[in-house]
Design a protein around this motif. Structure first.
Motif, PDB file in Angstrom:
ATOM      1  N   LEU A 128      51.543  30.378  75.337  1.00 58.37           N
ATOM      2  CA  LEU A 128      50.953  31.643  74.898  1.00 58.37           C
ATOM      3  C   LEU A 128      50.591  32.587  76.039  1.00 58.37           C
ATOM      4  O   LEU A 128      50.493  33.802  75.830  1.00 58.37           O
ATOM      5  N   HIS A 129      50.396  32.041  77.249  1.00 57.89           N
ATOM      6  CA  HIS A 129      49.918  32.922  78.320  1.00 57.89           C
ATOM      7  C   HIS A 129      50.964  33.945  78.725  1.00 57.89           C
ATOM      8  O   HIS A 129      50.641  35.005  79.264  1.00 57.89           O
ATOM      9  N   GLY A 130      52.242  33.654  78.440  1.00 62.64           N
ATOM     10  CA  GLY A 130      53.290  34.621  78.754  1.00 62.64           C
ATOM     11  C   GLY A 130      53.101  35.935  78.021  1.00 62.64           C
ATOM     12  O   GLY A 130      53.442  37.010  78.545  1.00 62.64           O
ATOM     13  N   LEU A 131      52.545  35.876  76.802  1.00 63.47           N
ATOM     14  CA  LEU A 131      52.277  37.100  76.047  1.00 63.47           C
ATOM     15  C   LEU A 131      51.216  37.933  76.755  1.00 63.47           C
ATOM     16  O   LEU A 131      51.335  39.163  76.863  1.00 63.47           O
ATOM     17  N   VAL A 132      50.176  37.261  77.251  1.00 58.79           N
ATOM     18  CA  VAL A 132      49.113  37.964  77.975  1.00 58.79           C
ATOM     19  C   VAL A 132      49.675  38.609  79.243  1.00 58.79           C
ATOM     20  O   VAL A 132      49.389  39.780  79.536  1.00 58.79           O
ATOM     21  N   ILE A 133      50.479  37.852  79.977  1.00 56.55           N
ATOM     22  CA  ILE A 133      51.069  38.364  81.212  1.00 56.55           C
ATOM     23  C   ILE A 133      51.963  39.563  80.935  1.00 56.55           C
ATOM     24  O   ILE A 133      51.945  40.555  81.684  1.00 56.55           O
ATOM     25  N   ARG A 134      52.749  39.502  79.855  1.00 57.88           N
ATOM     26  CA  ARG A 134      53.629  40.618  79.515  1.00 57.88           C
ATOM     27  C   ARG A 134      52.825  41.876  79.179  1.00 57.88           C
ATOM     28  O   ARG A 134      53.159  42.980  79.619  1.00 57.88           O
ATOM     29  N   CYS A 178      46.431  27.176  87.655  1.00 56.87           N
ATOM     30  CA  CYS A 178      47.200  27.720  88.775  1.00 56.87           C
ATOM     31  C   CYS A 178      48.419  28.490  88.288  1.00 56.87           C
ATOM     32  O   CYS A 178      48.794  29.521  88.862  1.00 56.87           O
ATOM     33  N   VAL A 179      49.051  27.999  87.212  1.00 55.84           N
ATOM     34  CA  VAL A 179      50.202  28.696  86.633  1.00 55.84           C
ATOM     35  C   VAL A 179      49.791  30.091  86.175  1.00 55.84           C
ATOM     36  O   VAL A 179      50.462  31.088  86.470  1.00 55.84           O
ATOM     37  N   PHE A 180      48.681  30.162  85.450  1.00 55.89           N
ATOM     38  CA  PHE A 180      48.209  31.449  84.923  1.00 55.89           C
ATOM     39  C   PHE A 180      47.846  32.387  86.074  1.00 55.89           C
ATOM     40  O   PHE A 180      48.243  33.571  86.081  1.00 55.89           O
TER      41      PHE A 180
END
Length: 353
Positions: A278-284, A24-26
């Motif tokens: 690590l998902h923050g890198l994908v989101i960025r 849900c966060v992602f």
């Protein structure tokens, strides 16, 4: 049923829940750029935020049972601190050099976006240790945390600094999770209760979709004071108390979707820390790319959600853990050894832990 069997079932259930929450966060972070122009995405986003952060903190508190005090507790605190320093440095450096993102405070005293959780997690542990030292009962701890969660909103400051607002706003959920017993939930969560919870949760989504909620997202983030939310009334704290009720209801109903049996979700639930950091890198990368310019239909939106699901599974893969564990789960024994030397203790204790 033996205590060990029940404990194992509880661990399985909460690992399943933890994976669903990181999913849900992602998804929530992936669809955020679309919420101002796609009503369906706005509804899904708001629905997710009614439960996912409170429940994530609750689950974090539940798993803190096994390592709050002693050597395990000190190791966890040291690891959280090192993780924070590493990823605050990495994300801030990338924002300034690669992504060229403006308007963000790059300071170790202002946690970078998703890293507020690390800063607050460390504070939740220290706060609970302090409350335990004061000999407060679980109900007293919960009452005190609720009072602080309400009162912090009256402070005339930017709640993002030191993650002070979110730390106190979500502290009650951490304390509740720490003292929670799976036995009660195991008995209550029957098939009929699950069905009722699912209906209520879907009903909440429909209410949000029909515009009946009228709730500003800032209330759900927990990082804004009442003044920042545009409420200067002396009774503004009552709004947060009401919000606690909504979050408890939404979180309890979401449990209806969580399986009890061990499965792939359980194993992935053991590696949610990797997805989180690590998902923050994908989101960025998604945000700075032209990707969102092409998402203007329901089909494209669903494809984005599917991609977020796939990436969550990828980041929770054992190979990702193998490749990135030195920075995600850094060794911290050297920190404890330094602590012992500074305090005049012996490092021999650490060798036998």
């Amino acid at each position: 049923m033996s205590a060990n069997s029940l404990e194992h079932r509880g661990e399985t259930f909460f690992l399943n829940l933890r994976f669903l929450l990181i999913l849900c966060v992602f998804i929530g972070n992936a669809i955020e750029p679309l919420i101002t122009r796609m009503q369906g995405m706005h509804s899904l986003y708001m629905w997710i935020f009614t439960f996912h952060m409170p429940l994530f903190v609750f689950v974090t508190g539940y798993f803190a049972k096994s390592g709050l005090t002693g050597e395990a507790g000190r190791k966890t605190i040291a690891q959280i601190g090192i993780q924070y320093v590493i990823f605050q440095t990495v994300y801030s450096t990338l924002d300034m050099t690669v992504f060229r993102v403006n308007g963000i405070h790059h300071s170790f005293f202002a946690p970078y976006l998703l890293l507020w959780f690390l800063a607050s997690h460390l504070c939740w542990r220290l706060a609970l240790l302090l409350l335990r030292k004061c000999k407060c009962s679980p109900l007293q701890q919960l009452a005190i945390s609720l009072a602080f969660g309400v009162l912090v909103g009256y402070l005339r400051l930017d709640g993002t600094w030191l993650s002070i607002s979110r730390t106190f706003v979500f502290l009650p959920f951490f304390i509740a999770g720490y003292h929670f017993s799976f036995t009660a939930l195991d008995n209550i969560l029957t098939r009929r209760i699950r069905a009722a919870g699912a209906v209520v949760s879907i009903g909440l989504f429909l209410i949000i979709a029909l515009g009946g909620a009228g709730l500003a997202p800032g209330w759900l983030y927990g990082n804004m004071t009442y003044m920042q939310l545009g409420h200067l009334e002396w009774y503004a704290g009552l709004y947060r108390l009401s919000l606690y009720g909504l979050q408890m209801l939404a979180g309890a109903c979401f449990l209806a979707f969580v399986p009890k049996a061990a499965s792939l979700l359980t194993e992935c639930g053991r590696r949610t820390l990797y997805v989180f950091l690590l998902h923050g890198l994908v989101i960025r990368f998604m945000a700075v790319s032209p990707l969102y310019d092409y998402i203007d239909t329901a089909a494209a939106g669903l494809a984005l959600i599917a991609a977020a699901v796939i990436m969550t599974l990828v980041l929770s893969h054992p190979l990702v853990r193998k490749w990135t564990s030195p920075v995600i789960e850094p060794k911290v024994q050297w920190v404890l050894n330094l602590e012992r030397r500074a305090l005049g203790g012996s490092t021999a204790v650490g060798k036998h832990q």
